[in-house]
Design a protein around this motif. Structure first.
Motif, mmCIF file in Angstrom:
data_model
loop_
_atom_site.group_PDB
_atom_site.id
_atom_site.type_symbol
_atom_site.label_atom_id
_atom_site.label_comp_id
_atom_site.label_asym_id
_atom_site.label_seq_id
_atom_site.Cartn_x
_atom_site.Cartn_y
_atom_site.Cartn_z
ATOM 1 N N VAL A 156 29.062 -39.110 38.213
ATOM 2 C CA VAL A 156 29.218 -40.494 37.448
ATOM 3 C C VAL A 156 28.430 -39.891 35.952
ATOM 4 C CG1 VAL A 156 29.725 -42.219 38.812
ATOM 5 C CG2 VAL A 156 27.216 -41.180 38.579
ATOM 6 N N THR A 157 28.833 -38.737 35.513
ATOM 7 C CA THR A 157 28.109 -38.010 34.326
ATOM 8 C C THR A 157 28.838 -38.285 33.087
ATOM 9 O OG1 THR A 157 29.035 -36.014 34.295
ATOM 10 C CG2 THR A 157 27.420 -36.424 36.157
ATOM 11 N N SER A 158 28.108 -37.921 32.242
ATOM 12 C CA SER A 158 28.708 -37.843 30.728
ATOM 13 C C SER A 158 29.026 -36.184 30.330
ATOM 14 C CB SER A 158 27.720 -38.266 29.528
ATOM 15 O OG SER A 158 26.519 -37.679 29.662
ATOM 16 N N ALA A 159 29.091 -35.597 31.222
ATOM 17 C CA ALA A 159 29.336 -34.144 31.012
ATOM 18 C C ALA A 159 30.808 -33.800 30.607
ATOM 19 C CB ALA A 159 29.189 -33.183 32.355
ATOM 20 N N LYS A 160 30.817 -32.776 29.685
ATOM 21 C CA LYS A 160 32.141 -32.352 29.173
ATOM 22 C C LYS A 160 32.792 -31.237 29.958
ATOM 23 C CE LYS A 160 31.310 -34.594 24.523
ATOM 24 N NZ LYS A 160 30.508 -35.312 25.240
ATOM 25 N N THR A 161 31.693 -30.554 30.619
ATOM 26 C CA THR A 161 32.345 -29.528 31.427
ATOM 27 C C THR A 161 31.911 -29.421 32.897
ATOM 28 O OG1 THR A 161 30.565 -28.220 30.684
ATOM 29 C CG2 THR A 161 32.231 -27.775 29.252
ATOM 30 N N PRO A 162 32.654 -28.705 33.689
ATOM 31 C CA PRO A 162 32.281 -29.097 35.109
ATOM 32 C C PRO A 162 30.880 -28.945 35.553
ATOM 33 C CG PRO A 162 34.214 -27.618 34.790
ATOM 34 C CD PRO A 162 33.657 -27.796 33.551
ATOM 35 N N VAL A 163 30.467 -30.029 36.400
ATOM 36 C CA VAL A 163 29.167 -29.942 37.142
ATOM 37 C C VAL A 163 29.268 -29.833 38.507
ATOM 38 C CG1 VAL A 163 28.013 -31.536 35.249
ATOM 39 C CG2 VAL A 163 29.097 -32.527 37.213
ATOM 40 N N LEU A 164 30.516 -29.909 39.090
ATOM 41 C CA LEU A 164 30.773 -29.826 40.498
ATOM 42 C C LEU A 164 31.866 -28.768 40.648
ATOM 43 C CD1 LEU A 164 30.708 -30.936 43.310
ATOM 44 C CD2 LEU A 164 32.426 -32.543 42.564
ATOM 45 N N ARG A 165 31.649 -27.738 41.618
ATOM 46 C CA ARG A 165 32.313 -26.517 41.840
ATOM 47 C C ARG A 165 33.154 -26.680 43.192
ATOM 48 N NH1 ARG A 165 32.324 -23.596 37.598
ATOM 49 N NH2 ARG A 165 30.648 -23.652 36.052
ATOM 50 N N GLY A 166 34.152 -26.070 43.232
ATOM 51 C CA GLY A 166 35.152 -26.249 44.561
ATOM 52 C C GLY A 166 34.194 -25.560 45.764
#
Length: 319
Positions: free
Chosen positions: A201-211
Motif C-alpha cells: 500500500v505504497t506510493s512507489a513507482k518501481t517494485p518494492v516487492l520481489r518474487g
C-alpha cells in the motif's frame, strides 16, 4: 431524504469494515455479471505542468437505488502543505427521479472500501490458516488493511516495512497499542514479504516487492500503484502467481503491475485468470493448492463506491 453532506466522521461511524467487506462482495459480483454501467473515467490536468489532476468516475447499477460519480482532485505537492494528496467525494442521485441525494466524503469511503476489497480477495484466495501479514507502507491504507485483514484472518503477527525505518517503528508501535495485535517493524523487505499474506500500500513507482522473497502458498494484495507506468511488484512475482483483478477493462488500461510484464513479454494476456467477482460467481477457479501464490491487483472501481455509498445512506436513514 433531503440532500445531505456526509462527513469523514459520519462515514467512519456508519460504515463498519465488516459490513463494507460484505458490500464489496455484492459490488464485485455485480461487476463481473456486468450489472454495472461504467463509462470510461475522465481524468485531466487543470494545469499545464500536469502536477495535479481532476477526475470523474461515473457509474450505475440495476442493483442499486442510486447512481452517481466519484469526483476527486489529486495534488501531488499537498503532503508538503499538510494536506491529503487526493480529495473529493462520491455524489449520489436517486435512480428514479434523478434528484441529488448525497455527497459523501471521498477520502474516508475510499480508505475503507479499498481495504475491504483487499480483505474480500484475501478471504477468497488466502489459505484458511494464514496468520502472518506483511504490510509495505505506513499510510492510511496500511492502517485500514491491518483492520480489514484481521477481520477475515485473525492475525498472530503483522510486520511493517517502510522506506523510513524509524517511521515504520513508530507506526508499528501505534498500531500495536491501537489494535492489541503483535505489530512490529522490520528493516528487511524480505522478512515482510515472507508472510502468509502480503499487502503493498505504497506510493512507489518501481517494485518494492520481489518474487524471490514471496513464499509458496502466500497471498498478495497489490494496492498502491494505479497507473500504467508504475508498479509495486516485479515481473517475476506476477509470472509466478495466479493473478486476479477487480475489473479486467481497467487492468489492461491502467495496471502497471500487469502491463509492464505484459509489454516485457514476461507474461501473456491470458495470464490474468479473471476478476475476483468471477470467483465469487463460480465462473473462475480460485486457489488450487497450498503451494500456489495467489495475487489480487486492486485498482479501485466506482462500483465499490456506489455499493458502499448505498450502505452508508441506508445506515443514515435507519438512524
Amino acid at each position: 431524504m433531503s440532500f445531505v453532506y456526509i462527513s469523514d466522521e459520519q462515514v467512519r461511524s456508519l460504515l463498519s469494515m465488516h459490513d463494507c467487506i460484505n458490500a464489496m462482495q455484492q459490488a464485485m459480483s455485480a461487476t463481473s455479471k456486468r450489472d454495472i454501467n461504467v463509462p470510461p473515467r475522465m481524468y485531466f490536468s487543470p494545469f499545464d505542468d500536469e502536477s495535479s489532476y481532476f477526475g470523474l468516475m461515473p457509474g450505475s447499477s440495476q442493483s442499486l437505488r442510486y447512481y452517481g460519480t466519484k469526483i476527486l482532485s489529486e495534488h501531488r505537492d499537498n503532503p508538503r502543505k499538510g494536506l491529503p494528496t487526493i480529495q473529493g467525494g462520491v455524489l449520489l442521485f436517486n435512480r428514479e427521479s434523478g434528484t441529488p441525494v448525497a455527497l459523501i466524503d471521498g477520502a474516508s469511503i475510499t480508505e475503507i472500501r479499498t481495504a475491504a476489497a483487499s480483505a474480500l480477495a484475501t478471504d477468497i484466495l488466502a489459505k484458511p490458516n494464514a496468520k502472518r501479514c506483511g504490510v509495505f507502507g505506513t499510510g492510511v491504507q496500511a492502517v485500514a488493511h491491518i483492520d480489514a485483514i484481521n477481520i477475515i484472518r485473525p492475525l498472530d503477527e503483522v510486520l511493517i516495512f517502510g522506506r523510513n525505518y524509524d517511521k515504520a517503528v513508530m507506526f508499528a508501535s501505534v498500531q500495536s497499542q491501537r489494535t492489541g495485535l503483535n505489530v512490529r517493524a522490520t528493516n528487511q523487505a524480505e522478512e515482510a514479504a515472507a508472510c502468509d499474506i502480503v499487502c503493498t500500500v505504497t506510493s512507489a513507482k518501481t517494485p518494492v516487492l520481489r518474487g524471490e522473497w514471496v513464499q509458496p502458498g502466500a497471498h498478495v494484495n497489490l494496492v498502491g500503484a494505479y497507473s500504467k507506468n508504475t508498479r509495486e511488484a516485479d515481473s517475476q512475482l506476477i509470472l509466478e502467481s495466479a493473478v486476479y483483478v477487480d475489473f479486467l477493462d481497467s487492468c489492461y488500461n491502467e495496471a502497471g503491475d500487469i502491463l509492464i510484464p505484459l509489454n516485457e513479454g514476461a507474461i501473456a494476456r491470458d495470464h490474468v485468470l479473471g476478476e475476483i467477482g468471477q470467483v465469487i460467481n463460480n465462473e473462475v477457479l480460485g486457489r488450487q493448492n497450498d503451494q500456489q501464490i495467489t495475487l489480487y491487483k486492486s485498482l479501485g472501481f466506482v462500483a465499490q463506491d456506489l455499493f458502499a455509498g448505498q450502505l452508508i445512506l441506508d445506515r443514515l436513514s435507519a438512524n
